[in-house]
Write a protein that holds these residues in place. Structure first.
Motif: not given
Length: 261
Positions: A7, A46-47, A49-52
Motif C-alpha cells: 500500500s 494515515e491519510r 491509507e485510503r489509496f490501498g
C-alpha cells in the motif's frame, strides 16, 4: 519499494523511517490525478491509507512540522533533516552534477525519477537542525540559496515546507502521459543508500570547492528574495549593526530594515 502490491501508506512509512527515523510529524498528501488533486494533506501517513495501492501522485513535506501545526507552512517547520535538489535533468544539468560527484561532492542519499529524464536528489543530514539553532538554520538557508544561484536545482528548494514526490506512484501531469495510450510514467528510486549522510559543513564547503570560509561568501541577490531570507532564518540572529555580516548587508541592499536587539 517497487512492489505495487504494497500500500501507499506502508511504502510511505518505510521511506520516511529511512530518512527521519521515528519522526511522525511529516506532512503528506496524495491524489489520483494532479489536475483535480487536493494539496492540503495531513500530518502522518494515515491519510494515504485510503489509496490501498500506489495508483496515484504521492508527496511528503521535507521539513518536520510542529505537532500542533494546523497546516503545512514554513512557519510551522521545527526541524530540518533533508537537503534536496529538484528537477535535475530539466532545470539543472545532470552532467554538471556528474562532474561534481566525480570531484568528490557528497553523494546523495537517494535519487528519485519523478518524470522521464527528471530527478529529485536528497541528502540526509548527519544531525537534524532545530528551529532554535539560528546558525544551523541560516546554514541551510545559505546552502539552498547557493544551489539556486549555481542553477543546480529548481529554485523552489528554498522552501523548507516544500512537497517532493515519494519514490512510488505515478506522475499524472498531462505533458508526461503517453500520447497514444494515456499511460502515466511511474515514479521510482533510481539509486539510494540510506546509510549515506552528510554534514552541513561538508555540503557547504563542497559547493565552494572546499572553501572553509563558505559562510562568508556573499550571496548573489538573485539567489533568494529578502522575504525568503527572513522567513527561513538566514538573518534571524543577534548581531552588531555596526559590524554587519554579509547576509545583513544583502538584506539592507534589498530594501530590508534592521534594528539592533
Amino acid at each position: 519499494m517497487a512492489d505495487n502490491t504494497t500500500s501507499a501508506a506502508d511504502k510511505a512509512r518505510d521511506f520516511l523511517r529511512a530518512i527521519y527515523g521515528s519522526e511522525n510529524q511529516i506532512w503528506t498528501c496524495g491524489f489520483r490525478d494532479i489536475a483535480s488533486g487536493d494539496w492540503t494533506g495531513a500530518m502522518g501517513v494515515e491519510r494515504l491509507e485510503r489509496f490501498g495501492s500506489t495508483e496515484g501522485d504521492f508527496y511528503f513535506c521535507i521539513g518536520v512540522m510542529d505537532p500542533n501545526a494546523p497546516q503545512r507552512g514554513n512557519g510551522h517547520v521545527i526541524r530540518q533533516r533533508l537537503i534536496i535538489a529538484d528537477d535535475i535533468g530539466t532545470k539543472a544539468n545532470k552532467d554538471v552534477w556528474a562532474g561534481m560527484l566525480a570531484l568528490g561532492f557528497p553523494a546523495p542519499t537517494f535519487q528519485i525519477e519523478t518524470s522521464p529524464g527528471n530527478e529529485t536528489w536528497g541528502w540526509v543530514l548527519n544531525d537534524a537542525v532545530e528551529r532554535d539553532d539560528a546558525d544551523g538554520w541560516a546554514d541551510i538557508a545559505r546552502i539552498r540559496a547557493w544551489l539556486t544561484a549555481k542553477v543546480l536545482t529548481d529554485p523552489g528548494v528554498a522552501d523548507p515546507a516544500r512537497y517532493i514526490r515519494f519514490p512510488f506512484g505515478w506522475n499524472s501531469k498531462d505533458k508526461y502521459r503517453d500520447p497514444a495510450t494515456g499511460a502515466k510514467p511511474r515514479v521510482h528510486l533510481v539509486d539510494f543508500d540510506f546509510s549515506q549522510r552528510v554534514s552541513l559543513e561538508d555540503f557547504g564547503r563542497a559547493l565552494h570547492f572546499g572553501d572553509a570560509n563558505w559562510r562568508d561568501i556573499p550571496l548573489p541577490p538573485a539567489a533568494m528574495g529578502a522575504a525568503d531570507l527572513s522567513r527561513m532564518g538566514a538573518i534571524r540572529r543577534k548581531a552588531d549593526l555596526n559590524n554587519p555580516e554579509p547576509l545583513m548587508v544583502l538584506w539592507q541592499e534589498l530594501g530590508g530594515n534592521l534594528r539592533q536587539v
